[in-house]
Design a protein around this motif. Structure first.
Motif, PDB file in Angstrom:
ATOM      1  N   GLN A   1       2.683  13.107  -2.698  1.00  0.00           N
ATOM      2  CA  GLN A   1       1.646  13.863  -3.400  1.00  0.00           C
ATOM      3  C   GLN A   1       1.652  13.544  -4.893  1.00  0.00           C
ATOM      4  O   GLN A   1       0.591  13.368  -5.500  1.00  0.00           O
ATOM      5  CB  GLN A   1       1.853  15.358  -3.158  1.00  0.00           C
ATOM      6  N   LYS A   2       2.844  13.488  -5.505  1.00  0.00           N
ATOM      7  CA  LYS A   2       2.922  13.138  -6.922  1.00  0.00           C
ATOM      8  C   LYS A   2       2.426  11.720  -7.176  1.00  0.00           C
ATOM      9  O   LYS A   2       1.795  11.440  -8.193  1.00  0.00           O
ATOM     10  CB  LYS A   2       4.365  13.295  -7.409  1.00  0.00           C
TER      11      LYS A   2
ATOM     12  N   GLU B   1       0.096  10.152  -5.443  1.00  0.00           N
ATOM     13  CA  GLU B   1      -1.370  10.179  -5.367  1.00  0.00           C
ATOM     14  C   GLU B   1      -1.978  10.737  -6.647  1.00  0.00           C
ATOM     15  O   GLU B   1      -2.991  10.226  -7.141  1.00  0.00           O
ATOM     16  CB  GLU B   1      -1.793  11.013  -4.155  1.00  0.00           C
TER      17      GLU B   1
END
Length: 806
Positions: free
Chosen positions: A449-450, A452
């Motif tokens: 997630q980080k 992205e």
């Protein structure tokens, strides 16, 4: 006073009259129990004569009239109940079964061809079975066939097999002809198939699956995964043999043990000589309903390989019951042979047959010509079993065996291909291991997630830089800035005289992209992020981000190594009883082969993104949606119980559904969002991920009621591709090419062959092997049967490909 009543159908209404009068007079209690029919009739007569008042009799008659309406209403509801084609097939088979049983005498069936098959009633029943296979209502219009004349030709031996069949060759090579029956020969073949099924189905072995009632594709996989759950060694046996004269002679000599009918066997020999029957071991496209299978091939293969089933039973007895430790133990209370016989008689403890500490265990499962063998014991025993089976196939059954399947140890997670699926044996994870994996997945998800967010931010910065630079160059020329720096002078020299600003800027971008070697990158976003935004960011910010990603990757890899060490330690515990109990057998769908087939059929591109299927654009909307929903229906039916069904769900929602929407969007030249709203009701047949569970519960009952012996070739038929073909045929109207269908064909379709797998092939939802002569073959179909073919309600066996040559 007690009245003992026997409930009889004949006296039903009279008993009700008596009961109503008894209740009115207050004679209690009543006791109903079995009694003789004569006593109840006598008591009914006595009670009627003792009735004195007209009012009581009138009330009793009104009650009887009211009750008399109930059977009429129930019979009406029964008539209104729809009878499935499975029930109709069973009723037809039961009628033929009575005729076959009437020919049983002295342990054999006599004169089946003359008394049963060459019977107008049997031929008409076989024609009805063919129409049911074609999903046609039996009350609709029929073909003009004279079954009596067909029966006379069979009895007299004047029926010409060659005249009632068509031979087709492929366009590329004429070495592999395909002979398909016409409607009359199709009826006779179906009658022979039903008769053989009735005769041989009760004697087949329990290890035999395929084309049998209650022993189909799913039952074979369930047997492998649920009952054979602790094997040490597994292997499959691949055959490679086309039936020749030796095989046919041995097959007929085997059938003569139960059937005494020279006329029938001579007719079967004629079918093989005319190449109408195609019995090929090792390349049998199991359950896909292709024309080259033939209607008789499955039952004849089961009859021939039933000798192998008996031999495997003897091998099992030699290794389990008559092994090296077959001597009677102290006290004479234990014998391996006695315990083996008891296990064969009592199947209650089938889950403990392998790995239960009682010595060698051997299990085999055969689906048509594909054999799976599991052995709990040493590798030498597994090699001995494989040698015995292959020698019997080669020297007794005259079948060649491909020596390409090795004996795989199942304790190390090896995968065995069986019935188009991947079968593996793994250790079930403990609660501690599951908790560690869960934490690892959380860390990996957080890091992704980080990543992205970082990529999206840097790409946005690069896009803003690109837009700002283009805007500044359009507003003013470099020479007009009245600034002279080595960099600006270097940039300005790339502008030629008369070149416009946009063209000049594009030339600068091309030069810059060549300088940074951007062709090696995946897309423009990575170029802007890697070469524009990140170099302009503060070094501390970039270093901290990449250090976080490195630490997360290091933790995930170290956790994986620790988990493997934990599993290895648990598998070597003394006694190993706990680890043995945790071993499970898993079935997995071949995801990589499914994705490859999706690309081959045009649902996705090379990058894996969904695209429209060009061959379906000209067809009707319901047929387009039916093609995609037919693929989903097959996957839900085949893979619903597999361990990686979650991946199938993702493919359904992300690939198949979006490909269907884009096919409709390409047809109407509309945006995908508008298409999804316009065809919302039609697209409901392709469920999304959250709707799959509800869809599965509604389909489970229909799956369980299917009988592969009666629905063979239909239940597991593969999806094929038909492209609409506009052909003008002057002064000729075609009916639908499906056997038994008399509806006119509004359109012609072209059958497209996309793949031709070798044996054994993976089960992907599409037809794995279609004869090359059918590629590009034009067929006329009504809209209903096109949809039935897409949805899997009929198979290619129901189509008469030689209808154009009539």
């Amino acid at each position: 006073m007690y009245y003992f009543c026997h409930v009889n159908v004949v006296q039903h209404f009279r008993i009700n009259i008596i009961v109503s009068n008894i209740c009115a007079t207050g004679w209690f209690p009543l006791v109903f129990r079995p009694y003789t029919k004569f006593s109840i009739i006598e008591e009914v007569d006595d009670f009627e004569h003792s009735s004195q008042t007209y009012e009581k009799s009138a009330s009793a008659m009104s009650l009887a009239k009211s009750l008399a309406c109930l059977p009429c209403e129930s019979s009406t509801s029964v008539k209104q109940k729809m009878v499935t084609r499975m029930e109709l097939k069973r009723s037809i088979e039961l009628r033929i079964k009575k005729r076959v049983k009437a020919q049983y005498l002295y342990g054999k069936y006599h004169d089946l061809m003359e008394k049963v098959i060459a019977n107008a009633s049997t031929l008409q029943d076989a024609y009805d079975v063919i129409r049911l296979n074609s999903n046609i209502d039996l009350a609709s219009e029929r073909d003009d066939l004279c079954f009596a004349s067909m029966a006379e030709q069979l009895v007299s031996g004047k029926f010409d097999v060659n005249a009632n069949s068509i031979c087709m060759f492929s366009k590329s090579e004429r070495k592999e002809p395909l002979v398909l029956p016409r409607v009359k020969l199709k009826v006779i073949l179906e009658a022979i198939r039903v008769v053989f099924e009735i005769v041989y189905r009760p004697i087949f072995s329990k290890i035999s699956h395929g084309c049998r009632s209650g022993r189909g594709h799913l039952s074979a996989l369930n047997y492998v995964c649920k009952e054979i759950n602790k094997p040490d060694w597994c292997f499959t046996i691949c055959m490679n043999k086309e039936a020749d004269k030796n095989v046919i002679s041995k097959l007929i000599s085997t059938m003569e043990e139960r059937i005494k009918d020279d006329h029938l066997f001579s007719f079967v020999r004629g079918l093989f000589d005319a190449h109408v029957l195609n019995l090929t071991f090792g390349y049998f496209p199991k359950g896909h309903g292709l024309p080259q299978e033939g209607v008789l091939s499955p039952i004849l293969m089961n009859i021939y390989l039933d000798m192998l089933d008996r031999e495997i039973f003897g091998i099992c007895m030699r290794h389990e019951g008559l092994g090296s430790n077959s001597d009677v133990s102290k006290g004479g209370q234990h014998s391996m042979l006695r315990s083996w016989i008891r296990r064969q008689m009592d199947n209650a403890d089938s889950n403990k047959r392998l790995g239960d500490g009682l010595g060698v265990r051997l299990h085999a499962c055969r689906y048509m010509d594909e054999i799976f063998v599991a052995v709990a014991g040493s590798k030498d025993i597994a090699l001995s079993v494989k040698t015995d089976v292959t020698n019997f196939l080669r020297y007794s059954l005259n079948i060649d065996v491909k020596d390409c399947s090795d004996i795989l140890p199942m304790h190390d997670g090896s995968c065995v291909q069986f019935l188009g699926t991947a079968v593996s044996v793994t250790a079930e994870e403990s609660e501690a291991v599951k908790a560690v994996h869960k934490l690892k997945d959380k860390v990996r998800l957080f890091a992704s997630q980080k990543k992205e967010i970082w990529d999206a931010g840097t790409v946005r910065i690069g896009q803003k830089w690109l837009a700002y630079g283009l805007k500044r160059i359009k507003e003013s020329e470099i020479k007009q800035l009245k600034l002279s720096t080595p960099l600006l002078d270097h940039v300005a020299q790339f502008r030629k005289d008369g070149m416009k600003t946009d063209h000049w800027f594009k030339s600068l971008l091309k030069i810059w992209l060549q300088d940074v070697n951007a062709r090696s990158e995946a897309d423009e976003g990575i170029v802007l992020s890697k070469y524009i935004a990140e170099p302009a960011l503060p070094p501390d910010l970039s270093e901290s981000f990449y250090d976080f990603q490195m630490q997360a990757e290091k933790y995930v890899s170290s956790e994986t190594a620790a988990t493997l060490a934990l599993l290895y330690k648990s598998s070597n515990i003394a006694g190993s009883s706990t680890s043995k109990d945790s071993i499970v057998t898993k079935m997995e769908a071949p995801i990589s082969f499914i994705v490859r087939s999706l690309n081959r059929y045009g649902l996705i591109n090379l990058q894996g993104f969904p695209r429209h299927v060009s061959t379906l654009i000209l067809q009707e909307n319901d047929l387009i949606v039916g093609w995609f929903s037919g693929l989903v229906h097959r996957w839900l039916k085949w893979y619903s119980e597999f361990d990686n069904f979650r991946d199938i769900k993702i493919i359904i929602s992300e690939c198949v559904r979006k490909s269907c929407i884009r096919t409709l969007a390409a047809k109407y030249r509309m945006h995908e969002t508008l298409i999804e709203k316009k065809f919302e009701s039609e697209l409901s047949s392709i469920p999304m991920t959250e709707e799959l569970e509800t869809e599965m519960t509604s389909m489970t009952s229909s799956f369980e009621n299917e009988d592969e012996a009666l629905m063979y070739g239909i239940s597991y038929s593969g999806l094929c591709v038909l492209s609409l073909s506009r052909v003008k045929v002057p002064s000729r109207v075609f009916n639908c090419f499906v056997f038994g269908c008399c509806v006119s064909s509004p359109s012609m379709y072209t059958l497209l062959v996309k793949e031709r797998q070798k044996f054994p092939g993976w089960k992907t939802g599409f037809s794995p092997a279609i004869h090359p002569s059918l590629n590009g073959r034009r067929i006329g179909l009504c809209n209903q049967h096109v949809k039935d073919l897409y949805m899997g309600h009929i198979s290619l066996q129901s189509i008469e490909f030689g209808a154009l040559s009539k």
